[in-house]
Design an enzyme around this catalytic site. Sequence first.
Site, short mmCIF file in Angstrom:
data_model
loop_
_atom_site.label_atom_id
_atom_site.label_comp_id
_atom_site.label_asym_id
_atom_site.label_seq_id
_atom_site.Cartn_x
_atom_site.Cartn_y
_atom_site.Cartn_z
N THR A 50 -11.27 36.57 -3.30
CA THR A 50 -11.08 35.54 -4.17
C THR A 50 -10.66 35.97 -5.35
OG1 THR A 50 -12.24 33.89 -2.73
CG2 THR A 50 -11.52 33.33 -5.03
N SER A 94 -13.08 23.78 0.02
CA SER A 94 -12.99 24.99 -0.63
C SER A 94 -14.23 24.75 -1.69
CB SER A 94 -11.64 25.60 -1.29
OG SER A 94 -11.74 26.52 -2.10
N GLY A 121 -16.36 33.97 -5.58
CA GLY A 121 -17.67 34.28 -5.16
C GLY A 121 -18.01 33.24 -4.30
O1 DON Z 1 -12.30 28.57 -0.77
C1 DON Z 1 -13.36 28.99 -0.64
O2 DON Z 1 -14.48 28.31 -0.82
C2 DON Z 1 -13.40 30.23 -0.17
N1 DON Z 1 -12.34 30.65 0.61
C3 DON Z 1 -13.66 31.29 -1.33
C4 DON Z 1 -14.24 32.47 -0.90
C5 DON Z 1 -14.39 33.47 -2.04
O3 DON Z 1 -14.71 33.08 -3.25
C6 DON Z 1 -14.77 34.95 -1.68
N2 DON Z 1 -15.70 35.42 -2.61
N3 DON Z 1 -15.86 36.01 -3.43
#
Ligand code: DON
Length: 577
Positions: free
Chosen positions: A390, A461, A482
Amino acid sequence: MAVSKALMLIPRRTQLFAAYGRTLIVALAIAIAMLVAPRSYADSAAPETSAVGVHGMVVSESDDAAHAGVEILKHGGNAVDAALATELAVGVTNPAACGIGGGGFMLIYMAKAHHFYALDYRETAPLMARPDMYMRNGKPDEDLARDGILGVGVPGEIAGIDAALRRFGTMKFQQIAAPAEKLAADGYVASPHLAKEIEMLAPKLKLDPGLAQVFLKPDGSAHNAGDTIVAKNLAATLKGLGDNPVASFYHGEVAAALVEFMKAHGGLVSAADLANYRPDWRDPIHHRYEDYDVYAMPPPSSGGVVLEMLGALDSGHLAGLGVNSPPYLARLIEVMRQGFIDREQYADPAFVGVQIQKLLTDDNIQQLRERALHPKKSPPPAAAAHDHGTTNLLVADKDGNVVALTTTINTVFGAKMSVPALGLILNDEMDDFAVAPGVPNAYHLEGERANEVRGGKRPLSSMTPIIVTKNGAPVMTTGGSGGPTIISGVLQVTLNILAFHLDAGSAVAEPRIHEQAAPDVVIVEQAMPAATRSALEQMGYKLRVVPELGAVGAITIAPANFRGAADARKGGGAVGY
Ligand code: DON
């Protein structure tokens, strides 16, 4: 705090106009691109993570991408043009985190209209997806949603960029894509963060021809920090999108290649999924915190969870407790825990009646505050969340416009699969659904029915970009990456600025904690002083110490005074001008 590096960039436009000058537009786009010179992480000039600007500011988890955004601002683009250029560029330089195979959320403030807009271009589940698609022999197999073709949701990135550009941008797609195309075609310098991720994932990258070709050396070893990485196929894909990227990506050549790949590998994303994909303009949600108005993304984002938590901490005289003092942290822990319990009600509003306005009523927030003051026993323990996919980016321009956006392919390198001919890395966003009620996802968030898989549905999300106004004018913006630590990180950085009056750099740098109700453990960054940690333990909290918790960026905004900070935990850059 360092002065913006953008002031030191040496334009090379004249040469470029001569070399490429067919049309003014193309030349301008290439000129902008050429200003984005690859940086070396081997030399002493590490990217600046804090900066000041007079006319505007871009904060990104990639220094190259932040520079790309500022060049767009300097060439007359507005905050939306700059944010989208930064987004495409960071998709090249932080490819493990985001890219054209992913999707995200964008919060936009347009000063002239004095209006907020929320764009949801999150991935959707393919129409063929079913609630039991990850069950094998009567048991849920959550790895199927994480690594491999069944983890892939319908990408929303290009549709989102196109929608925002057409509604609020002033440039054509190829102009904002030019810096990304150049970085991909000529190569970019791998940051220490990307190198770490490549090394960590090398055994899986080896199994995918497209990923191996770009991210591993010919002998199969991982690229190191400072190595130049070239992504020619991605550059060609971006260029091939022309100025009508939706036509090619969702209905044309890119769609055909993607669907062919899906068919060959047993994936569910079909031509109909791509043709039917639409980004959604949603109504932003809002709540007061002290004298401020805080705006956030509605569900399926977790923006409402941050607003609930902020509301519960309102009038809490936090400043008197002191930043990161044990009593302050104890209040945060309890409020975070209750906020994450409420998060179970959040999901895609097209499928589930999320009572977002009710969740944000004073009544509900008062109840949350009460629950936090008189906590009951927590759910049973599980392992803790830690991940680094992300990306978040923030832009503020001279006309008062602000963009905060977070975009992702979910876990590091998404599904760990790519479509080699397109240079496109596939997301594993399906893991954000509950693969079965009570089964934790990659971030140890337990899913509920509201977030079960359905064809065409968007998964819940944690991504939550925020913009804050005071007396009607934007004063700050923040967002992070994160997984669930986005929610807690954005909350803490917002409070560091609004309640404790820290500048953007200090607000981002302060050590953070994370509590998500289950598992029954408070995660604490190792930079948190030992005395504070032991005070929390004496209060009865079970702690788990980790090197770092996610990455959160911030910009504070005052007339002709933009202060930006990228998070040194992940690297990146703040560039003002
Ligand atoms: O949308 C979400 O909550 C996740 N797909 C976010 C993933 C994420 O932040 C990965 N990490 N650092």
